[in-house]
Design an enzyme around this catalytic site. Sequence first.
Site, mmCIF file in Angstrom:
data_model
loop_
_atom_site.group_PDB
_atom_site.id
_atom_site.type_symbol
_atom_site.label_atom_id
_atom_site.label_comp_id
_atom_site.label_asym_id
_atom_site.label_seq_id
_atom_site.Cartn_x
_atom_site.Cartn_y
_atom_site.Cartn_z
ATOM 1 N N THR A 126 48.369 96.385 -18.983
ATOM 2 C CA THR A 126 47.989 95.163 -18.277
ATOM 3 C C THR A 126 46.657 94.579 -18.750
ATOM 4 O O THR A 126 46.342 93.433 -18.425
ATOM 5 C CB THR A 126 47.914 95.408 -16.761
ATOM 6 O OG1 THR A 126 47.096 96.551 -16.506
ATOM 7 C CG2 THR A 126 49.305 95.665 -16.189
ATOM 8 N N SER A 148 45.084 95.768 -22.140
ATOM 9 C CA SER A 148 44.792 96.036 -23.553
ATOM 10 C C SER A 148 45.425 94.984 -24.456
ATOM 11 O O SER A 148 46.272 94.200 -24.038
ATOM 12 C CB SER A 148 45.267 97.438 -23.933
ATOM 13 O OG SER A 148 46.620 97.630 -23.565
ATOM 14 N N THR A 149 45.004 94.981 -25.723
ATOM 15 C CA THR A 149 45.412 93.941 -26.664
ATOM 16 C C THR A 149 46.242 94.522 -27.809
ATOM 17 O O THR A 149 46.164 95.712 -28.123
ATOM 18 C CB THR A 149 44.188 93.240 -27.272
ATOM 19 O OG1 THR A 149 43.429 94.196 -28.042
ATOM 20 C CG2 THR A 149 43.299 92.647 -26.189
ATOM 21 N N THR A 163 43.804 101.655 -32.567
ATOM 22 C CA THR A 163 43.699 103.015 -32.035
ATOM 23 C C THR A 163 44.981 103.826 -32.203
ATOM 24 O O THR A 163 45.092 104.922 -31.676
ATOM 25 C CB THR A 163 43.322 102.982 -30.543
ATOM 26 O OG1 THR A 163 44.281 102.188 -29.824
ATOM 27 C CG2 THR A 163 41.939 102.403 -30.340
ATOM 28 N N ARG A 182 36.451 100.344 -38.069
ATOM 29 C CA ARG A 182 35.589 100.820 -39.146
ATOM 30 C C ARG A 182 35.920 100.188 -40.490
ATOM 31 O O ARG A 182 35.116 100.275 -41.426
ATOM 32 C CB ARG A 182 35.661 102.339 -39.257
ATOM 33 C CG ARG A 182 35.113 103.056 -38.031
ATOM 34 C CD ARG A 182 34.442 104.354 -38.388
ATOM 35 N NE ARG A 182 33.354 104.178 -39.338
ATOM 36 C CZ ARG A 182 32.559 105.176 -39.754
ATOM 37 N NH1 ARG A 182 32.772 106.408 -39.298
ATOM 38 N NH2 ARG A 182 31.596 104.965 -40.615
ATOM 39 N N LEU A 183 37.068 99.538 -40.578
ATOM 40 C CA LEU A 183 37.466 98.922 -41.846
ATOM 41 C C LEU A 183 37.557 97.407 -41.762
ATOM 42 O O LEU A 183 37.867 96.751 -42.755
ATOM 43 C CB LEU A 183 38.821 99.490 -42.302
ATOM 44 C CG LEU A 183 38.849 100.982 -42.616
ATOM 45 C CD1 LEU A 183 40.266 101.433 -42.937
ATOM 46 C CD2 LEU A 183 37.900 101.318 -43.762
ATOM 47 N N ARG A 241 41.168 106.806 -10.846
ATOM 48 C CA ARG A 241 39.906 107.359 -11.375
ATOM 49 C C ARG A 241 38.700 106.761 -10.671
ATOM 50 O O ARG A 241 37.732 107.468 -10.370
ATOM 51 C CB ARG A 241 39.805 107.110 -12.873
ATOM 52 C CG ARG A 241 40.702 107.990 -13.704
ATOM 53 C CD ARG A 241 40.275 107.965 -15.155
ATOM 54 N NE ARG A 241 40.074 106.605 -15.637
ATOM 55 C CZ ARG A 241 39.436 106.294 -16.744
ATOM 56 N NH1 ARG A 241 38.908 107.234 -17.493
ATOM 57 N NH2 ARG A 241 39.304 105.037 -17.125
ATOM 58 N N TYR A 262 50.952 115.495 -21.912
ATOM 59 C CA TYR A 262 49.879 114.657 -21.366
ATOM 60 C C TYR A 262 49.309 115.370 -20.135
ATOM 61 O O TYR A 262 49.977 115.488 -19.112
ATOM 62 C CB TYR A 262 50.457 113.302 -20.983
ATOM 63 C CG TYR A 262 49.476 112.204 -20.694
ATOM 64 C CD1 TYR A 262 49.251 111.196 -21.621
ATOM 65 C CD2 TYR A 262 48.793 112.140 -19.482
ATOM 66 C CE1 TYR A 262 48.377 110.148 -21.344
ATOM 67 C CE2 TYR A 262 47.915 111.109 -19.203
ATOM 68 C CZ TYR A 262 47.707 110.115 -20.137
ATOM 69 O OH TYR A 262 46.842 109.080 -19.866
#
Length: 568
Positions: A208, A210-211, A218, A271-272, A418, A479
Amino acid sequence: MKPDVKHMKWWGWGEEGVFFNYLNKPAFAPFVKKALNIDLRPRKIDTIAFDPATVAESEVPGALLEALVAATDADQVTTDAHERVVHGHGSSVTELLHVSRGDYGRLPEVVVYPRTDAEVAAVLAAAVEQDAVVVPYGGGTNIARSLQLDPAERRPIVSLDTGLLAGLYELDEEAGLARVGGGMQGPALEEALNDRGWTLGHMPDSFTHSTVGGWAATRSSGMQSDKYGDIADIVRGMTVVRPSGTVSLKPVPSESTGPSLREMFIGSEGRLGVITELWVQVHRLPAERTVVAYMYPEWKTAVAAIRQISDEEIPTTFVRISDGNETGFSLATQKAATTVKKKVEAAGQKGLWALMRKRGWDTDQMCISYVCFEGSAEDVARRRKAVDKIAKTHGALVLGTGPGALYDQKKFDTPYLRDFLLEQDVMGDVSETAAPWSKLNGIHRAVYAAAEKAYQQLGRKGWVMCHLSHSYHVGACLYFTFAFKVGDNPDAEYALLKTSIQQAFVDNGGTLSHHHGVGMEHAPWMEQVVSAEGVAIMRSLFDATDPGRNLNPGKIIDPAISLFDALD
C-alpha cells in the site's frame, strides 16, 4: 509535503489515524500476557504531533541548493524540517523506535523531487560536482535500513524522492508488458492496470505504500509470487540514470548478452543509480479468485503437504502455512463476534477445536494454511479439488473460503501492529530466509532455539513465530516474527535477537534474506553468504561505478552502521 506525492506518517507505519486496536479482540490481551508476560494498556495516542523546533536547521551549502534548483525547479527542492525527517529513515523497527521518541539521527540536508530522467541526471551530476551523497527514496517502507543515513557522514546528503516519476506510460497488451514510472506506488499501479483488465500481481506486505522502483531496488517478492513471480521475474526492462549516463534495457523475454545488467541493477539499493522507469510483465485479471483455509495437526505434516503441492506442480497464486505459534497469534487477533452470524461462526469454531482435541490434536501445535487459486471457474475447481485431496491425505481439515476471504482482506494490516507494540515498549520485528525443502525444518528448529537462548540471555520472556510462503521447485521462504519487552538498552537487546536469528539462517543452509534486501541490517553476513570473493567483486563494482561514494554508500557491503556495533 509535496501535495501530489503520498508519504507515510513521519513517526511510524502507514497513514495517520489508522492503527491497531486490541480492545475489540478479546483474546489478544490474554495472549500477550502469556507470550510476553506484560499487561497491555489502552492506546494513549493516535498520532504524534510534529514539532519543527526539534529539528536542527539544514546546513545545505548554497552552491548545492542552487544547483539542485537549476536541475529541477524551486518548488521541487525543499529543506523543510518535516520533509527531512520523513526522508531521513526507512521503516526498520530500530529506526521507528528512535524517530517516534524524537531521536531523528542523521537527516538529509535537502529533499528533491525530479519529474523526468533528465532532471534526475542533472541532480546526480550536481551532487557529484558538489561531492554530496544521494539516497533514492520511494515509499520509505524498507526495513533492512537501506535508507538509514550514516551519522558519521559529513558531506551534505540529498534525498531524491521518486514520487513524481510515476504513471502507467504504456501497455503492450499483445506482449503483456507495461511501462511504468519507478516512483509509482502499488495501489495506483494496480488501479490503473485493473481499469484496463490487467494486473501486475506483485503484492508485498508493504504494497500500500511501496513503489515499483523500490521493489526492483531491493529485489522484492510479493505474497502472490507462486503465480506471478518475484520482482526479478516480473521486471523485463528498465531505465537507470547514473551520474555518468543512462542505462536503457529493452523489455525482452530472455537474452544472451553477457552478464545480466538487468539482474545487476535489481537489488542494487541505489548504489548503481536511480531506477526511473521499468518494463514489467502483466497478466489478465483472473475470472475467479478463491482463498481456501486448511488446518493441519502440526508443522512437519503441513510442510510435507505444501511440498507435495509443489512437487505435483498444481498451479496456485500463493500457499502459506503458519506454525503453531503463529496460528495461535492469528486466532488471538480475531474480533469479538457482534452479529448473530459471527456468534454462530465463533461457536462453530469452538466446537471444531473441541472435536480436534477429542481426536488427539494438540491445538497449540495446529497450523493454519491458506491457498489461493485464480483462473477460470473450471480450473479453480479442479485445482482446489487436487489440493483438498493432498491436505486431507496429510490429516488436514478443510475450513473453506470464509477464513480465507478474511485473510485476503486483512493481509496488509499487520505492519500497524509494530507501532502499537512500540508504544507498549515492545519491539516486534521480522526476519525471513529461503532454503531448500530438505533444510526448512532444521532452520525452523534452529531459529526457535537461537531466539530462546537470546531471550534467556536478556533474562525476559519473548515470542517467536513463523510461516512458510513463496514456494519454489527446490524450496520455500520461512518468515519469522519475534517480539520482546525492551529494557534500558533496546538497540543492544534488539541486536542480540536479530544477530542470533540471522546467524541461525546462515549456519543451517538458508540465505540471509529472501525479499527484504540487504541495507545495513544484513550486510555483516554477506561474506558468509556469497563468499569473500563475491564481496570483493561487489566492492570492485561499486568502487568502479561510484568512485566518489556518492550513491547511497554503506549499504549491501561495508555497512556504515552494523548490528554488531550495538553489541560491543
